[in-house]
Motif scaffolding. Sequence first.
Motif, PDB file in Angstrom:
ATOM      1  N   ILE A  47      11.939   4.119  -0.517  1.00 44.63           N
ATOM      2  CA  ILE A  47      10.850   5.093  -0.398  1.00 44.63           C
ATOM      3  C   ILE A  47       9.558   4.580  -1.020  1.00 44.63           C
ATOM      4  O   ILE A  47       8.476   4.696  -0.430  1.00 44.63           O
ATOM      5  N   LYS A  48       9.650   4.009  -2.205  1.00 46.99           N
ATOM      6  CA  LYS A  48       8.453   3.578  -2.923  1.00 46.99           C
ATOM      7  C   LYS A  48       7.676   2.529  -2.138  1.00 46.99           C
ATOM      8  O   LYS A  48       6.467   2.671  -1.897  1.00 46.99           O
ATOM      9  N   LEU A  49       8.366   1.462  -1.712  1.00 44.79           N
ATOM     10  CA  LEU A  49       7.678   0.386  -1.008  1.00 44.79           C
ATOM     11  C   LEU A  49       7.168   0.839   0.356  1.00 44.79           C
ATOM     12  O   LEU A  49       6.052   0.498   0.757  1.00 44.79           O
ATOM     13  N   CYS A  50       8.006   1.599   1.078  1.00 46.90           N
ATOM     14  CA  CYS A  50       7.604   2.047   2.420  1.00 46.90           C
ATOM     15  C   CYS A  50       6.448   3.036   2.380  1.00 46.90           C
ATOM     16  O   CYS A  50       5.722   3.199   3.371  1.00 46.90           O
ATOM     17  N   THR A  51       6.276   3.705   1.250  1.00 49.42           N
ATOM     18  CA  THR A  51       5.159   4.646   1.113  1.00 49.42           C
ATOM     19  C   THR A  51       3.833   3.916   0.960  1.00 49.42           C
ATOM     20  O   THR A  51       2.808   4.340   1.496  1.00 49.42           O
ATOM     21  N   PHE A  52       3.864   2.780   0.255  1.00 50.89           N
ATOM     22  CA  PHE A  52       2.617   2.080  -0.060  1.00 50.89           C
ATOM     23  C   PHE A  52       2.319   0.901   0.866  1.00 50.89           C
ATOM     24  O   PHE A  52       1.169   0.458   0.945  1.00 50.89           O
ATOM     25  N   TYR A  53       3.347   0.377   1.554  1.00 52.64           N
ATOM     26  CA  TYR A  53       3.133  -0.816   2.371  1.00 52.64           C
ATOM     27  C   TYR A  53       3.668  -0.619   3.788  1.00 52.64           C
ATOM     28  O   TYR A  53       4.599   0.144   4.024  1.00 52.64           O
ATOM     29  N   SER A  54       3.059  -1.357   4.703  1.00 53.06           N
ATOM     30  CA  SER A  54       3.527  -1.418   6.080  1.00 53.06           C
ATOM     31  C   SER A  54       3.599  -2.883   6.473  1.00 53.06           C
ATOM     32  O   SER A  54       2.615  -3.624   6.328  1.00 53.06           O
ATOM     33  N   GLY A  55       4.776  -3.317   6.946  1.00 57.70           N
ATOM     34  CA  GLY A  55       4.970  -4.735   7.207  1.00 57.70           C
ATOM     35  C   GLY A  55       4.287  -5.234   8.468  1.00 57.70           C
ATOM     36  O   GLY A  55       4.119  -4.477   9.432  1.00 57.70           O
ATOM     37  N   PRO A  56       3.868  -6.523   8.444  1.00 59.63           N
ATOM     38  CA  PRO A  56       3.881  -7.408   7.278  1.00 59.63           C
ATOM     39  C   PRO A  56       2.685  -7.139   6.360  1.00 59.63           C
ATOM     40  O   PRO A  56       1.612  -6.775   6.831  1.00 59.63           O
ATOM     41  N   TYR A  57       2.916  -7.348   5.083  1.00 58.63           N
ATOM     42  CA  TYR A  57       1.852  -7.146   4.101  1.00 58.63           C
ATOM     43  C   TYR A  57       1.909  -8.320   3.134  1.00 58.63           C
ATOM     44  O   TYR A  57       2.887  -8.506   2.421  1.00 58.63           O
ATOM     45  N   PHE A  58       0.839  -9.117   3.117  1.00 56.83           N
ATOM     46  CA  PHE A  58       0.804 -10.361   2.353  1.00 56.83           C
ATOM     47  C   PHE A  58      -0.147 -10.199   1.166  1.00 56.83           C
ATOM     48  O   PHE A  58      -1.271  -9.717   1.329  1.00 56.83           O
ATOM     49  N   VAL A  59       0.317 -10.597  -0.016  1.00 58.64           N
ATOM     50  CA  VAL A  59      -0.483 -10.438  -1.236  1.00 58.64           C
ATOM     51  C   VAL A  59      -0.587 -11.771  -1.961  1.00 58.64           C
ATOM     52  O   VAL A  59       0.416 -12.464  -2.167  1.00 58.64           O
ATOM     53  N   HIS A  60      -1.808 -12.125  -2.345  1.00 59.78           N
ATOM     54  CA  HIS A  60      -2.048 -13.308  -3.166  1.00 59.78           C
ATOM     55  C   HIS A  60      -3.195 -13.000  -4.125  1.00 59.78           C
ATOM     56  O   HIS A  60      -4.311 -12.720  -3.696  1.00 59.78           O
ATOM     57  N   LYS A  61      -2.875 -13.045  -5.414  1.00 62.23           N
ATOM     58  CA  LYS A  61      -3.839 -12.675  -6.442  1.00 62.23           C
ATOM     59  C   LYS A  61      -4.360 -11.272  -6.166  1.00 62.23           C
ATOM     60  O   LYS A  61      -3.602 -10.324  -6.063  1.00 62.23           O
ATOM     61  N   HIS A  62      -5.666 -11.114  -6.006  1.00 59.42           N
ATOM     62  CA  HIS A  62      -6.247  -9.790  -5.775  1.00 59.42           C
ATOM     63  C   HIS A  62      -6.492  -9.528  -4.290  1.00 59.42           C
ATOM     64  O   HIS A  62      -7.080  -8.511  -3.926  1.00 59.42           O
ATOM     65  N   LEU A  63      -6.027 -10.442  -3.435  1.00 57.53           N
ATOM     66  CA  LEU A  63      -6.252 -10.306  -1.996  1.00 57.53           C
ATOM     67  C   LEU A  63      -4.995  -9.823  -1.286  1.00 57.53           C
ATOM     68  O   LEU A  63      -3.875 -10.123  -1.702  1.00 57.53           O
TER      69      LEU A  63
END
Length: 295
Positions: A47-63
């Motif tokens: 629930i937590k991840l699916c609430t805040f993210y939608s795949g694909p979601y790529f994160v690097h540093k602040h980007l």
Amino acid sequence: MTANDKFSLYIYDGDYGLPSMHVDCIKSLLYTSIAKVPLQIKLLNNIKLCTFYSGPYFVHKHLSFGAYSEIVPYINTLGYNLDFELNPKQKSESLALSNMVQMKLRGPLEYVFWLDQRNFEEFTRVWFTRALPWPLSIFYINRAKETAENLIQSMYATDCSMEIIRDNLSALTAECLSSLSARLGTLSYFHGDSPTSLDVIVYSYVAPLLKVPFPSNSISSLVSAWPNLVSFVKRIEAKYLPEVPKESKYLKHEEQTKTSDDDVSYVAISLLTVSAVTLVVGFAMSRGFITSRMY
């Protein structure tokens, strides 16, 4: 690499040897895997991840980037470029073939997953209901189905029957696969001994058609007619996705096989017999009774 330099990729889960059941997630994961990006994979399965993210979601540093088309240009600037050694002619061909694949195979994939009624009722909805947390699974399924409907409506006239649409999508699939097979020939990858972004695109669209056990498989079964494409998929998986589980995660074996188009079980025959008897007896009683019992 320091803690601040870590790359993270959020994707929807996969099955049947696929790293994901979402094409953009497959593309993103495979590209980064081949390019050897030091990556943390995080599955969108709670629930937590699916609430805040939608795949694909790529994160690097602040980007952060939320699509394959955004992820690849960024990591290319960091030196993770699969097409770096291609000459201008090869890059032009790669772009043309990638566009062809996405134009001709996206529709068939959306159709077999979300618009083929049997596949949707017996497989797709069941799989995603189990793979994603409730109630977010409901939103995902409804949104994906609506996206597929909008795509197909943009491709065909509103008065086209689903049979005509299916036959046309089958023709598109066969035409695309034939072109890809002829171009690949006996090569390991489309531009020689190393995969490029074109190989990523081809795998991401062809592999789901080949590997997902759709009950209604008139379109998906077409891939097996081109053995070099089947070998290509296996080659990619053996070298770049070796840790992806091959067994089913969310559906039991019986659930996957009992509804195949190619199988007729004695249980099914028995049910048909019972239905026939019920029809005769019910008709003798009342038509209203027949309707309620049959449907």
